[in-house]
Design an enzyme around this catalytic site. Sequence first.
Site, PDB file in Angstrom:
ATOM      1  N   SER A 255      -4.172  -0.919   5.539  1.00 37.73           N
ATOM      2  CA  SER A 255      -5.044  -1.868   4.835  1.00 37.73           C
ATOM      3  C   SER A 255      -4.249  -3.013   4.213  1.00 37.73           C
ATOM      4  O   SER A 255      -3.136  -2.820   3.722  1.00 37.73           O
ATOM      5  CB  SER A 255      -5.809  -1.121   3.749  1.00 37.73           C
ATOM      6  OG  SER A 255      -6.249  -2.025   2.763  1.00 37.73           O
ATOM      7  N   LYS A 256      -4.882  -4.176   4.222  1.00 35.25           N
ATOM      8  CA  LYS A 256      -4.286  -5.357   3.600  1.00 35.25           C
ATOM      9  C   LYS A 256      -3.989  -5.132   2.129  1.00 35.25           C
ATOM     10  O   LYS A 256      -3.158  -5.801   1.540  1.00 35.25           O
ATOM     11  CB  LYS A 256      -5.272  -6.530   3.682  1.00 35.25           C
ATOM     12  CG  LYS A 256      -5.248  -7.257   4.987  1.00 35.25           C
ATOM     13  CD  LYS A 256      -6.111  -8.485   4.879  1.00 35.25           C
ATOM     14  CE  LYS A 256      -6.067  -9.247   6.173  1.00 35.25           C
ATOM     15  NZ  LYS A 256      -6.901 -10.427   6.146  1.00 35.25           N
ATOM     16  N   ARG A 257      -4.749  -4.228   1.533  1.00 35.70           N
ATOM     17  CA  ARG A 257      -4.600  -4.028   0.095  1.00 35.70           C
ATOM     18  C   ARG A 257      -3.405  -3.126  -0.257  1.00 35.70           C
ATOM     19  O   ARG A 257      -2.977  -3.079  -1.393  1.00 35.70           O
ATOM     20  CB  ARG A 257      -5.883  -3.429  -0.490  1.00 35.70           C
ATOM     21  CG  ARG A 257      -6.999  -4.446  -0.616  1.00 35.70           C
ATOM     22  CD  ARG A 257      -8.233  -3.806  -1.196  1.00 35.70           C
ATOM     23  NE  ARG A 257      -8.752  -2.789  -0.308  1.00 35.70           N
ATOM     24  CZ  ARG A 257      -9.577  -3.061   0.716  1.00 35.70           C
ATOM     25  NH1 ARG A 257      -9.946  -4.297   0.954  1.00 35.70           N
ATOM     26  NH2 ARG A 257     -10.007  -2.096   1.500  1.00 35.70           N
TER      27      ARG A 257
END
Length: 493
Positions: A255-257
């Site tokens: 995930s980008k997060r």
Amino acid sequence: MSTIRVRIAPSPTGFFHIGNAKTALINWLFARSTGGTFLLRLEDTDTERSEAQYSDIICEALQWLGIDWDEGPAFGNMPEKGEYGPYRQSERAEIHRREAQRLIDEGKAYRCFCTKEELDAEREKAMAEKRPPRYNGKCRSLTREQIAAKEGMPHSVRFRVPEGATVIDDLVQGTIRVENKEFDDFIIVKPNGDPVFHLAVVIDDGLMKITHVMRGDDHLTNAFRHVLLFQALGYEVPTFAHLPMVLDEQGKKYSKRLHGANVLDWREDGYLPETIVNYLVLLGWTPEEEGRELFTREELVKAFTIDRLGKSAAKFDLKKLQWLNGQHIRRMTAEELRDRVFPILQKAGFDTSTRSPEWLTHMAAICQEKIPTLNDIVGYTDFFFVEPTTYDEKAVKKQWEKVDALERMDKIVEAFSSVDPWNHDTIKAGFDALVENTGVALGQFVHPTRLALTGKSVGPGLFELTELLGKDTALARMQRAIEFVRAHGGAVA
Ligand code: GLU
């Protein structure tokens, strides 16, 4: 130079994701290992989400990783390179418009005047009837006159999907065949005149003479439309290789997060670009030499072949990354390590101005076998720059709260005083003599000394660090420690 031309075409909509870095690396390795050409093309047409700063971040990340491009946009002091530019998609609008017009002129695409309301109603109807939503082909066969009558009205451009089937021999995914009737006549130019991704990517790849499109497997389903467009535009169809995504430690898409999704996070964390390059390639490629994991960039260029690209996605493994980083740190010369840790020492606020380059090299060398990341240099060397004012509590209990602790510390001071000249071997000989004369184990002298000199229980080898600290400092710190022990009630049983 071979005719192989590959590219990375990231969209600058945020930071440079490690998945993109992996794709870039595989393309770059393929180009470098075959004498081909590696291009960087910035797909910055999504004007709402693209920002100039993000383009710079991509270039910076590639530069940090040492993934240099033969053709690509201007960046920093580097001018645009290559004969197939511009390499920023936003500057290619004219080219896209021209090629879209050609498709219309050749009858391979057509103007669609259906309104958004009409299309929405169609879609809803299809959903209600549980059919996949498809364009009904209303504008497919408009006559010249009908089109002329709609002159000036808003319209999109649709691709006229031909009959037949499309086959892709994907280097990673194998051979896949799809009947063209699976696709409806998809939009290639939006009502505002902008090409959609499918058209822009194919025109750019076609005109840039890309021979191999190697990208994330999230684009596999797009590839069939792309092949149709390549054929319609009369370009050579490239070979495709759709590469698996990078998964997180839980096995989900990274995930980008998550920390580390931004490839530059690893730079912040003290990882070497060599490590990241080595690690990322292993997430999608298996070397011929079974079990081998450690590669320099040059070794990878030599060993890399596309036939060993894997189909299944690999999970991120931080432990392995850390291990690899340690390995790459050990492989550098001490001078290189010194130069890499120097900015980190500066950032930590250490005054290095009184230290010679040789001294700093020596300092780097004694940490080289120990530090897992460059950032760890701070905790391993702070005592050289800042006198310890506190001592590790656990270690104090263990080393100094013993009946004979003070006695042993006095002995160490004595030994230090008579060491001359002051170097690793003579210091070690002093400790050896202590062991011999007292019958006490070496550790009983080494650990209390480390605590006195560094305030900690771990760090570089004791004799090495003691040599580097210098005799006066070592003696002064021993005295200070003795005072500390006395002030705290001396040796308690
Ligand atoms: N801009 C697209 C992406 O970042 C590129 C896809 C491609 O490589 O064809 O996913």
